[in-house]
Design a protein around this motif. Structure first.
Motif, short mmCIF file in Angstrom:
data_model
loop_
_atom_site.label_atom_id
_atom_site.label_comp_id
_atom_site.label_asym_id
_atom_site.label_seq_id
_atom_site.Cartn_x
_atom_site.Cartn_y
_atom_site.Cartn_z
N VAL A 203 -1.20 -4.94 0.80
CA VAL A 203 -0.62 -5.12 2.13
C VAL A 203 -0.48 -3.77 2.83
O VAL A 203 0.08 -2.82 2.27
CB VAL A 203 0.75 -5.82 2.02
CG1 VAL A 203 1.35 -6.02 3.41
CG2 VAL A 203 0.61 -7.16 1.30
N HIS A 204 -1.02 -3.70 4.07
CA HIS A 204 -0.94 -2.49 4.91
C HIS A 204 -0.27 -2.82 6.23
O HIS A 204 -0.14 -3.99 6.60
CB HIS A 204 -2.35 -1.96 5.23
CG HIS A 204 -3.11 -1.42 4.07
ND1 HIS A 204 -3.18 -0.08 3.77
CD2 HIS A 204 -3.86 -2.06 3.12
CE1 HIS A 204 -3.94 0.09 2.70
NE2 HIS A 204 -4.36 -1.09 2.29
N THR A 205 0.11 -1.78 6.96
CA THR A 205 0.48 -1.95 8.36
C THR A 205 -0.78 -1.81 9.21
O THR A 205 -1.70 -1.08 8.83
CB THR A 205 1.51 -0.89 8.80
OG1 THR A 205 0.96 0.42 8.59
CG2 THR A 205 2.80 -1.02 7.99
N ALA B 178 0.83 -1.20 0.00
CA ALA B 178 0.00 0.00 0.00
C ALA B 178 0.86 1.25 0.00
O ALA B 178 1.83 1.36 0.76
CB ALA B 178 -0.94 0.00 1.20
N ALA B 179 0.50 2.21 -0.84
CA ALA B 179 1.25 3.47 -0.93
C ALA B 179 1.01 4.35 0.27
O ALA B 179 1.83 5.22 0.58
CB ALA B 179 0.86 4.20 -2.21
N CYS B 180 -0.11 4.14 0.98
CA CYS B 180 -0.44 5.03 2.09
C CYS B 180 0.49 4.83 3.29
O CYS B 180 0.89 5.80 3.94
CB CYS B 180 -1.89 4.83 2.52
SG CYS B 180 -2.36 3.10 2.73
N CYS C 269 -2.20 1.69 10.03
CA CYS C 269 -2.52 2.59 8.91
C CYS C 269 -3.96 3.08 9.06
O CYS C 269 -4.89 2.28 9.22
CB CYS C 269 -2.34 1.86 7.58
SG CYS C 269 -2.92 2.78 6.14
N GLU C 270 -4.16 4.38 9.01
CA GLU C 270 -5.49 4.97 9.20
C GLU C 270 -6.45 4.52 8.11
O GLU C 270 -7.61 4.19 8.38
CB GLU C 270 -5.38 6.50 9.22
CG GLU C 270 -6.70 7.21 9.54
CD GLU C 270 -7.25 6.85 10.91
OE1 GLU C 270 -8.49 6.77 11.04
OE2 GLU C 270 -6.44 6.63 11.84
N LEU C 271 -5.99 4.49 6.87
CA LEU C 271 -6.84 4.06 5.77
C LEU C 271 -7.25 2.59 5.94
O LEU C 271 -8.41 2.22 5.72
CB LEU C 271 -6.11 4.25 4.44
CG LEU C 271 -6.86 3.81 3.17
CD1 LEU C 271 -8.15 4.60 3.01
CD2 LEU C 271 -5.98 3.95 1.94
N ALA C 272 -6.30 1.76 6.35
CA ALA C 272 -6.60 0.34 6.58
C ALA C 272 -7.64 0.18 7.68
O ALA C 272 -8.55 -0.65 7.57
CB ALA C 272 -5.32 -0.41 6.93
#
Length: 766
Positions: A649-651, A626-628, A654-657
């Motif tokens: 894939v996010h952490t 994920a770019a965010c 991550c706020e968006l996740a």
């Protein structure tokens, strides 16, 4: 179709007697216009159809149309509409609407025969033998698919629309007859149940209204809108109609005063013109109230005026005369003559402040422009094979119809095809220019990448950058009217799944999806098989699917093979958990023993926790970081199955996740980093430094000494400040490598702070 076969002998005899009276042979005419039977309300008038056709068809063509009528009447004998009228009244009404457009004899014959294949099981071969291949092809394009089993009403509807639209792409007369058919059905919808009215009206508003608009058929466009509105929201429709009727009386004096002033002013200026009062449609008023949150009393421009002049130059002279009479509202002038709309519409639009401070809209056009504005592509209905002889409107329509064929070639299923077409039917447009000053029309919200795909699919696939008005701009930049676009390509460039998040046109979306499905098929299949295996394991089912179950699964999912099913799961088009539950249901319903995992515990009904998906960061487009939040090895990670983008894939922080996980928790799975990662990963850092000479060079040198590559650098524009933020995108091996880099940079004189940036930057520096 809204019809019921009549099964009583009396109805059949009545229909036959009426038919015999209707088709008495009179020299020089196609039907008898003296039947002695007045047309009932809502029933098409044969005499009117006869009169309209006799105006422009030759005697030989009238004879052929008569034969089509006789055959249609015979096939529909005894069949009645829901309203109780003989069914033949419907084809006559459709033909009469087509005759208003002066469509050719083949189209009129198709209008009369348009239901015989669908309702009476007449074969295409029989129509070819009786009326010729062109007429049979038109009727076939108008007929719904039959004898094909679909999994849902939505799938069947999508496939029927695809068939109709592809037939339209080959011959525009198909959609003209279909729109006439839908218009008459909407006019006679009163006998239907409320539920069916809403369904048909919703379908009309969603598909047929935008098609009519796209083809410039404004009269039908407006009428279909109002008819759909009246059936979708009957109470609102009646309330608004009552309010408009009252307002019409209250504003009669103002309208009359404006009309008189405009006529006198144009006459004094030596301009010969016809001036018409124009009232907004009820749906147009309702839409403005809803979109702008206005009350009815706040919608001041319920009325407008249309001025039709003799020639092109008089349009602009009349405009200047109007601006001298009343003051124009700033920003409310549009020149659709110099730059026509996508559907060929041309007019000058201006809004003036009339008497008593009331805004009044004026449209100025020539008689030819008026004809095209009302009838669109039907104003130039002549069917020509020679593309060089087509008008500008026909060429634009032809290009759009060809784009439907391009989308069809790249689309996997009917629902996806219809989704792309609906996007392109969105009425608002922006007009931009190529470097050679050619005008390109795109849907509102289209990006520079949409522009590239509009020029050619290969250009879109190989796009690497864009210049807008001679300046570099991101590919996701939304275009505005008048922009000049230049596309930069590279033979090594390939579409990215992230492009799907911002492209607007159906052609771009279908081309990108086609590339992702074909070029990266093996990656998607591998990921999809892994995800399905895990989903089956969570239900304590064996990963090996029995042959009988697999066959039923493929039939019910419309997939051609298990690999295609895995690929759909891998790109996020299907949910692995839902497919796994479907497999369990198929085994249960077939009475087969469930294929329980050998290593399941003593309680096979208890779901087991699936193993995390292992990622290496080098899987290609099937797995995206994920770019965010830009996860790197060492970070805790979670995965989102995103439609047409595979696994993103996010952490976890991550706020968006977090927001998306709360909305669609079923699309999230556990993932973990693998070992031996032989690549580097992008990471953003912010360095706060004292604003002194040479500090940027020292920081950049230290990053290089720390064995990291810099892919982006930017800084604040405020050069007078004591402190400055430097922004870097660096490539590192993981968290350990990043921590070492940050320690080294922190020791540089003048650096006060360094931190990792998790959110996306909103103001990148070029």
């Amino acid at each position: 179709m809204n019809l019921t076969p009549a099964d009583s002998t009396v109805s059949a005899l009545t229909s036959r007697a009426a038919s015999e009276r209707l088709i008495q042979k009179i020299p020089g005419t196609f039907f008898s216009s003296d039947t002695g039977v007045p047309a009932a309300p809502g029933v098409a008038s044969v005499s009117q159809l006869n009169a309209k056709l006799a105006e422009y068809l030759s005697p030989a063509e009238l004879k052929k149309v008569k034969e089509a009528y006789r055959f249609s009447d015979e096939m529909h004998l005894g069949q009645m509409r829901m309203s109780g009228e003989p069914y033949i009244s419907h084809p006559i009404a459709v033909a009469e609407i087509c005759a208003d457009w002066k469509l050719d004899a083949q189209a009129i014959m198709a209008a009369l025969l348009h239901d015989v294949m669908e309702d009476q099981d007449v074969k295409k071969e029989e129509l070819i033998e009786r009326f010729g291949a062109p007429v049979a092809t038109l009727v076939d394009g108008l007929s719904k698919l039959e004898k094909i089993e679909f999994q849902s009403q939505i799938e069947a509807q999508a496939e029927n629309f695809r068939k109709m639209l592809l037939a339209m792409a080959r011959d525009v007369r198909v959609i003209l007859v279909k729109l006439a058919d839908r218009l008459h059905n909407m006019r006679t919808l009163g006998s239907m149940s409320p539920e069916k009215k809403r369904r048909i009206a919703g379908e009309t508003m969603e598909v047929y209204v935008p098609i009519a608009h796209r083809l410039g058929l404004n009269n039908i466009y407006r009428e279909l809108q109002d008819l759909s509105f009246s059936h979708l929201h009957p109470i609102r429709y009646r309330t608004l109609a009552k309010a408009v009727k009252a307002a019409r009386g209250n504003r009669r004096e103002v309208v009359s005063k404006i009309m008189e002033s405009v006529k006198n002013t144009l006459l004094a200026a030596g301009i010969t013109a016809q001036v018409y009062g124009r009232e907004k449609t009820l749906f147009g008023i309702y839409r403005k109230m809803r979109n702008k949150h206005l009350s009815f009393s706040q919608v001041l421009d319920v009325y407008g005026f249309r001025i039709v002049v003799e020639n092109f130059a008089s349009c602009y002279v009349a405009l200047g005369t109007l601006h001298a009479l009343y003051k124009p509202m700033p920003g409310k002038f549009k020149d659709y003559i110099a730059i026509p709309k996508l559907n060929g519409y041309q007019s000058l639009h201006t809004t003036l402040i009339g008497p008593y401070g009331t805004p009044v809209e004026f449209q100025v056009r020539t008689q030819e422009m008026h004809r095209v504005a009302e009838s669109g592509v039907a104003a130039h209905w002549l069917y020509k094979d020679d593309e060089g002889s087509l008008t500008d409107l026909q060429q634009r329509t032809h290009a759009w119809l060809q784009s439907l064929l391009d989308i069809q070639k790249q689309t996997g299923d009917s629902a996806e095809f219809l989704e792309h077409v609906k996007v392109d039917l969105f009425p608002d447009s922006v007009y931009v220019f190529t470097p050679k000053s050619k005008i390109i029309a795109l849907p509102r919200g289209a990006t520079a990448l949409d522009f590239a795909y509009t020029i050619h699919t290969d250009i879109g696939d190989q796009t690497v950058a864009a210049r807008i008005n001679h300046e570099h701009a991101p590919l996701r930049t939304e275009l505005r009217n008048g922009d000049i676009i230049e596309i930069i390509t590279s033979a090594s460039s390939r579409p990215s799944p992230t492009w799907l998040t911002f492209v607007r046109t159906g052609k771009a979306r279908s081309a990108i999806r086609h590339h992702l499905r074909t070029i990266n098929l093996s990656e998607s299949i591998e990921l999809g098989e892994l995800l399905l295996t895990q989903a089956l394991a969570a239900l304590n089912l064996d990963a090996t699917i029995p042959a009988a179950t697999a066959e039923r699964l493929l039939n019910e999912s419309s997939a051609k093979s298990l690999d295609e099913l895995y690929a759909d799961i891998g790109i996020g088009k299907r949910m692995a958990a839902l497919v796994a539950r479907h497999i369990m249901g198929l085994q249960d319903s077939a009475g087969q023993p469930l294929q329980i995992r050998v290593d399941a515990d003593d309680n096979p009904d208890a779901p087991s926790k699936p193993e995390p998906v292992v990622i290496y960061g080098s899987e290609g487009v099937a797995v995206q970081l994920a770019a965010c939040c830009q996860p790197i090895p060492g970070d805790k990670v979670i995965g989102q199955l995103k439609r047409d983008q595979g696994l993103v894939v996010h952490t976890p922080d991550c706020e968006l996740a977090r927001r998306q996980r709360s909305k669609e928790p079923e699309r999230w799975i556990d993932v973990e980093w693998g070992n031996d990662l032989n690549r580097r990963f992008d990471c953003r850092v912010i360095v706060l430094v004292e604003n002194e000479r040479g500090v940027l060079a020292r920081v950049a040198a230290e990053i290089g000494e720390s064995d990291a590559n810099i892919t982006f650098v930017g800084m604040d524009d405020d050069r007078g400040a004591l402190m400055t933020q430097l922004r870097f995108t660096v490539q590192v091996e993981g968290r350990v490598h990043l921590a070492r880099l940050m320690r080294n940079v922190r020791r540089i004189p003048g650096v006060t702070r360094i931190l990792r940036e998790r959110g996306q930057w909103t103001n990148s520096v070029r």
